[in-house]
Design an enzyme around this catalytic site. Sequence first.
Site, PDB file in Angstrom:
ATOM      1  N   TYR A 100      -6.557  -1.769  -2.128  1.00 19.62           N
ATOM      2  CA  TYR A 100      -6.788  -2.773  -1.195  1.00 19.62           C
ATOM      3  C   TYR A 100      -7.905  -1.700  -0.268  1.00 19.62           C
ATOM      4  O   TYR A 100      -7.676  -0.666  -0.359  1.00 19.62           O
ATOM      5  CB  TYR A 100      -5.792  -2.876  -0.276  1.00 19.62           C
ATOM      6  N   SER A 172      -3.048   0.977  -6.666  1.00 16.90           N
ATOM      7  CA  SER A 172      -2.274   0.165  -5.644  1.00 16.90           C
ATOM      8  C   SER A 172      -2.545  -1.239  -6.114  1.00 16.90           C
ATOM      9  O   SER A 172      -2.038  -1.719  -6.905  1.00 16.90           O
ATOM     10  CB  SER A 172      -3.251   0.491  -4.283  1.00 16.90           C
ATOM     11  N   MET A 173      -3.215  -2.254  -5.329  1.00 17.16           N
ATOM     12  CA  MET A 173      -3.487  -3.529  -5.704  1.00 17.16           C
ATOM     13  C   MET A 173      -4.190  -3.744  -6.985  1.00 17.16           C
ATOM     14  O   MET A 173      -3.878  -4.609  -7.605  1.00 17.16           O
ATOM     15  CB  MET A 173      -4.060  -4.419  -4.582  1.00 17.16           C
ATOM     16  N   ASP A 218       5.080   8.191  -1.262  1.00 21.04           N
ATOM     17  CA  ASP A 218       4.258   6.872  -1.104  1.00 21.04           C
ATOM     18  C   ASP A 218       5.099   5.891  -0.135  1.00 21.04           C
ATOM     19  O   ASP A 218       6.036   5.500  -0.594  1.00 21.04           O
ATOM     20  CB  ASP A 218       4.301   6.132  -2.306  1.00 21.04           C
ATOM     21  N   HIS A 248       0.362   7.660  -0.974  1.00 25.73           N
ATOM     22  CA  HIS A 248      -0.227   6.709  -1.962  1.00 25.73           C
ATOM     23  C   HIS A 248      -1.489   6.913  -2.610  1.00 25.73           C
ATOM     24  O   HIS A 248      -1.943   6.230  -3.449  1.00 25.73           O
ATOM     25  CB  HIS A 248      -0.560   5.515  -0.985  1.00 25.73           C
TER      26      HIS A 248
END
Length: 307
Positions: A100, A172-173, A218, A248
């Site tokens: 993201y 992540s995404m 995270d 993260h």
Amino acid sequence: MAVLIALAATLTSALLTVSVTPTAAAERPSGSMSAVGSATENAAVPAAIPDPTTASLEATNGPLATATYTVPHPNGYGSGTITYPTAGGSYPGVVLMPGYQGTQQNLQWLAPRLASWGFVVINVGTLGLGDDPASRGRQISAAGTQLLSLGSTTGNPIYGKVNGTLGAAGHSMGGGGVMAALRDDSRFKAGVPLAPYNPSQNFSGVTDPTFFMTCQSDPVAHANTYALPWYNSMSRAEKLFVEVPGDHLCPMTGYGNKAKQGKWMVSFFSRWLYGDTRFSPFLCGAAREADKNNPSLVTRWQDTCPF
């Protein structure tokens, strides 16, 4: 919404603090440790790939010189930079997908590292910085399609260099997108979701080898919420789960222990996209023990060894 705000704040801070210097390809390392395995059982592996050692896998670059090529007309994704071995031969393709608000910078460190071990790597920028994991999964597939097409186009710098096997890694995404690609696109044969995020999804049907790498602290995509439930649900796949210190951002350029992260990812893709068993000991054998048992490097480790 709170998760997206946290993501945006975390990644904005990262973009303000990280600077990237492109790394030149190294000459083939001689290696100071004894080699592991034998090339005789790995006929598909290019002859230029020497037996791996801890020292060579933890170096910034592998044995092959590399070059880069900017995709002039990305089809189905935002942008793409291809890093590839200059040596003759054909290689598996790997798609890298940011998270993201992320750009190609997020996983820029990984592209030359993988390419110098015999992969054609397309580092992707998304159509939109806020694209959700499902969109990122489709863009991974689109980038894979174009990578294969460019490899079949006479006159292109990577003509003849892509052997048709595909893998993907994403943060992540983007890691959630990797899981979607593994589930939905049978051309992808191995995946590395990094601190993956993809709410309310079922990935129990994924059967391809998957390496989950997560970050202990995270606040956005903790392993206990995403990666581990997915890992536990995938009963028909070879799997590796490694949690490392950090928040993260731990897989991104400029964060975390890249010597260790790079060694594990190169070994995983080499084992599963080439079938090269010379790399197995760094994930399943004695060569991994120093990492696995060092709490400053690894906070949790699970696997389906022996692969």
